[in-house]
Design a protein around this motif. Structure first.
Motif, mmCIF file in Angstrom:
data_model
loop_
_atom_site.group_PDB
_atom_site.id
_atom_site.type_symbol
_atom_site.label_atom_id
_atom_site.label_comp_id
_atom_site.label_asym_id
_atom_site.label_seq_id
_atom_site.Cartn_x
_atom_site.Cartn_y
_atom_site.Cartn_z
ATOM 1 N N PRO A 50 0.831 -1.218 0.000
ATOM 2 C CA PRO A 50 0.000 0.000 0.000
ATOM 3 C C PRO A 50 0.860 1.261 0.000
ATOM 4 O O PRO A 50 1.982 1.252 0.524
ATOM 5 C CB PRO A 50 -0.793 -0.118 1.310
ATOM 6 N N PRO A 51 0.374 2.328 -0.584
ATOM 7 C CA PRO A 51 1.153 3.596 -0.635
ATOM 8 C C PRO A 51 1.159 4.283 0.732
ATOM 9 O O PRO A 51 0.394 5.212 0.986
ATOM 10 C CB PRO A 51 0.400 4.414 -1.679
ATOM 11 N N LEU A 52 2.032 3.811 1.617
ATOM 12 C CA LEU A 52 2.041 4.325 2.993
ATOM 13 C C LEU A 52 2.360 5.813 3.043
ATOM 14 O O LEU A 52 1.786 6.554 3.844
ATOM 15 C CB LEU A 52 3.060 3.546 3.825
ATOM 16 N N ARG A 53 3.293 6.280 2.212
ATOM 17 C CA ARG A 53 3.658 7.697 2.232
ATOM 18 C C ARG A 53 2.448 8.572 1.866
ATOM 19 O O ARG A 53 2.220 9.614 2.481
ATOM 20 C CB ARG A 53 4.809 7.949 1.270
ATOM 21 N N LEU A 54 1.679 8.107 0.873
ATOM 22 C CA LEU A 54 0.492 8.857 0.475
ATOM 23 C C LEU A 54 -0.512 8.928 1.620
ATOM 24 O O LEU A 54 -1.081 9.979 1.898
ATOM 25 C CB LEU A 54 -0.140 8.206 -0.755
ATOM 26 N N PHE A 55 -0.734 7.797 2.291
ATOM 27 C CA PHE A 55 -1.681 7.781 3.400
ATOM 28 C C PHE A 55 -1.221 8.672 4.549
ATOM 29 O O PHE A 55 -2.012 9.402 5.154
ATOM 30 C CB PHE A 55 -1.883 6.341 3.894
ATOM 31 N N LEU A 56 0.076 8.602 4.883
ATOM 32 C CA LEU A 56 0.588 9.368 6.014
ATOM 33 C C LEU A 56 0.577 10.868 5.738
ATOM 34 O O LEU A 56 0.135 11.665 6.581
ATOM 35 C CB LEU A 56 2.004 8.902 6.363
ATOM 36 N N ILE A 57 1.072 11.267 4.577
ATOM 37 C CA ILE A 57 1.161 12.697 4.272
ATOM 38 C C ILE A 57 -0.205 13.251 3.885
ATOM 39 O O ILE A 57 -0.634 14.298 4.386
ATOM 40 C CB ILE A 57 2.193 12.939 3.144
ATOM 41 N N VAL A 62 -2.197 16.699 5.037
ATOM 42 C CA VAL A 62 -2.851 17.581 4.069
ATOM 43 C C VAL A 62 -4.336 17.735 4.363
ATOM 44 O O VAL A 62 -4.846 18.859 4.507
ATOM 45 C CB VAL A 62 -2.623 17.065 2.635
ATOM 46 N N VAL A 63 -5.047 16.623 4.451
ATOM 47 C CA VAL A 63 -6.503 16.700 4.649
ATOM 48 C C VAL A 63 -6.850 17.369 5.982
ATOM 49 O O VAL A 63 -7.651 18.310 6.015
ATOM 50 C CB VAL A 63 -7.139 15.299 4.547
ATOM 51 N N PRO A 64 -6.281 16.944 7.128
ATOM 52 C CA PRO A 64 -6.601 17.652 8.377
ATOM 53 C C PRO A 64 -6.204 19.126 8.337
ATOM 54 O O PRO A 64 -6.906 19.974 8.887
ATOM 55 C CB PRO A 64 -5.799 16.894 9.437
ATOM 56 N N GLY A 65 -5.067 19.438 7.679
ATOM 57 C CA GLY A 65 -4.647 20.837 7.603
ATOM 58 C C GLY A 65 -5.629 21.694 6.847
ATOM 59 O O GLY A 65 -5.978 22.805 7.275
ATOM 60 N N VAL A 66 -6.111 21.191 5.704
ATOM 61 C CA VAL A 66 -7.097 21.947 4.922
ATOM 62 C C VAL A 66 -8.383 22.145 5.714
ATOM 63 O O VAL A 66 -8.964 23.239 5.745
ATOM 64 C CB VAL A 66 -7.382 21.221 3.589
ATOM 65 N N VAL A 67 -8.849 21.097 6.387
ATOM 66 C CA VAL A 67 -10.088 21.185 7.164
ATOM 67 C C VAL A 67 -9.946 22.190 8.299
ATOM 68 O O VAL A 67 -10.821 23.042 8.525
ATOM 69 C CB VAL A 67 -10.476 19.798 7.716
ATOM 70 N N LEU A 68 -8.837 22.125 9.042
ATOM 71 C CA LEU A 68 -8.655 23.030 10.182
ATOM 72 C C LEU A 68 -8.498 24.482 9.736
ATOM 73 O O LEU A 68 -9.006 25.395 10.399
ATOM 74 C CB LEU A 68 -7.432 22.595 10.991
ATOM 75 N N ILE A 69 -7.799 24.720 8.625
ATOM 76 C CA ILE A 69 -7.660 26.089 8.123
ATOM 77 C C ILE A 69 -9.017 26.653 7.711
ATOM 78 O O ILE A 69 -9.346 27.804 7.995
ATOM 79 C CB ILE A 69 -6.664 26.127 6.954
ATOM 80 N N ALA A 70 -9.829 25.821 7.036
ATOM 81 C CA ALA A 70 -11.164 26.271 6.627
ATOM 82 C C ALA A 70 -12.023 26.609 7.850
ATOM 83 O O ALA A 70 -12.713 27.639 7.882
ATOM 84 C CB ALA A 70 -11.847 25.198 5.783
ATOM 85 N N LEU A 71 -11.974 25.760 8.874
ATOM 86 C CA LEU A 71 -12.744 26.039 10.094
ATOM 87 C C LEU A 71 -12.226 27.287 10.801
ATOM 88 O O LEU A 71 -13.013 28.060 11.368
ATOM 89 C CB LEU A 71 -12.675 24.834 11.033
ATOM 90 N N LEU A 72 -10.919 27.504 10.783
ATOM 91 C CA LEU A 72 -10.350 28.694 11.407
ATOM 92 C C LEU A 72 -10.856 29.958 10.722
ATOM 93 O O LEU A 72 -11.237 30.931 11.389
ATOM 94 C CB LEU A 72 -8.822 28.636 11.344
ATOM 95 N N VAL A 73 -10.879 29.945 9.386
ATOM 96 C CA VAL A 73 -11.359 31.117 8.635
ATOM 97 C C VAL A 73 -12.815 31.410 8.977
ATOM 98 O O VAL A 73 -13.187 32.557 9.270
ATOM 99 C CB VAL A 73 -11.183 30.886 7.126
#
Length: 212
Positions: A50-57, A62-73
């Motif tokens: 499985p593409p472990l690097r893709l899952f980890l990064i 990436v996904v949590p960062g985008v979600v948290l930035i959107a909620l912060l705005v």
């Protein structure tokens, strides 16, 4: 008293934040269910990794960062909507002092001099209102769900929140901070009047401080 039935600009912004969080959480849930279904139905080859690097990064950063930035705005926007207007020359002012277990209300901008009430706030509809909140004993929480967010009423300190009712009407509020035995009975009402009706409503209040 539902925050999902907003009746003022600040409450509308808070409801938007809730909607974004709710629909965003639903989208994430559906996505995870799809991934789980695919994982259960698929049989990988013995040598496939499985593409472990893709899952980890991707999934961990990436996904949590985008979600948290959107909620912060959205959250910062909601906070700005209830912040007092700098200068405050064009707002109506109300002073509220919380007690165990009632609200002392002063209307310093009433025609003919200040007027006082218990558990009732009279304001003009469609106009920003600065409500200055403090407390006489313990910490209370001032909250009118359909009009704005919560703000603490703290002894020895005055906090100010901006409230606006788009239409005339009666809007219920509560103490949102446990403050003692009769906390649940510590309700209030904000009554928004048309500009022509407000002076008569204020003149009907007491011209001296009152107690229950």
């Amino acid at each position: 008293m539902s925050t999902l039935d907003p009746a003022g600009p600040a409450a509308h912004t808070i409801a938007q934040v809730w909607n974004v969080m709710a629909w965003g959480a639903l989208a994430i849930l559906i996505f995870m269910l799809i991934l789980a279904t695919l994982a259960c139905c698929r049989r990988p080859a013995a040598q496939e990794r499985p593409p472990l690097r893709l899952f980890l990064i991707g999934g961990g950063l990436v996904v949590p960062g985008v979600v948290l930035i959107a909620l912060l705005v959205f959250g910062l926007r909601a906070g700005d909507a209830r912040s007092p207007i700098p200068g405050g020359e064009d707002v109506y002012r109300v002073q509220v002092r919380a007690h165990q277990w009632w609200w002392e209300v002063a209307h310093p901008d009433a025609p003919g001099g200040p007027r006082y009430a218990i558990n009732q706030i009279h304001v003009p509809a469609g106009v920003p209102v600065h409500i200055s909140v403090t407390a006489a004993d313990v910490i209370h929480g001032f909250w009118i769900p359909r009009l704005s967010g919560k703000i603490d009423a703290i002894p020895g300190r005055t906090n100010t929140i901006k409230v606006q009712a788009d239409e005339p009407g009666v809007y219920d509020g509560v103490c949102a901070e446990f403050c003692g035995l009769h906390h649940t009975s510590m309700g209030m009402q904000l009554i928004a009047h048309s500009p022509t009706e407000l002076p008569d409503a204020l003149r009907g209040l007491s011209d001296t401080q009152v107690r229950p």
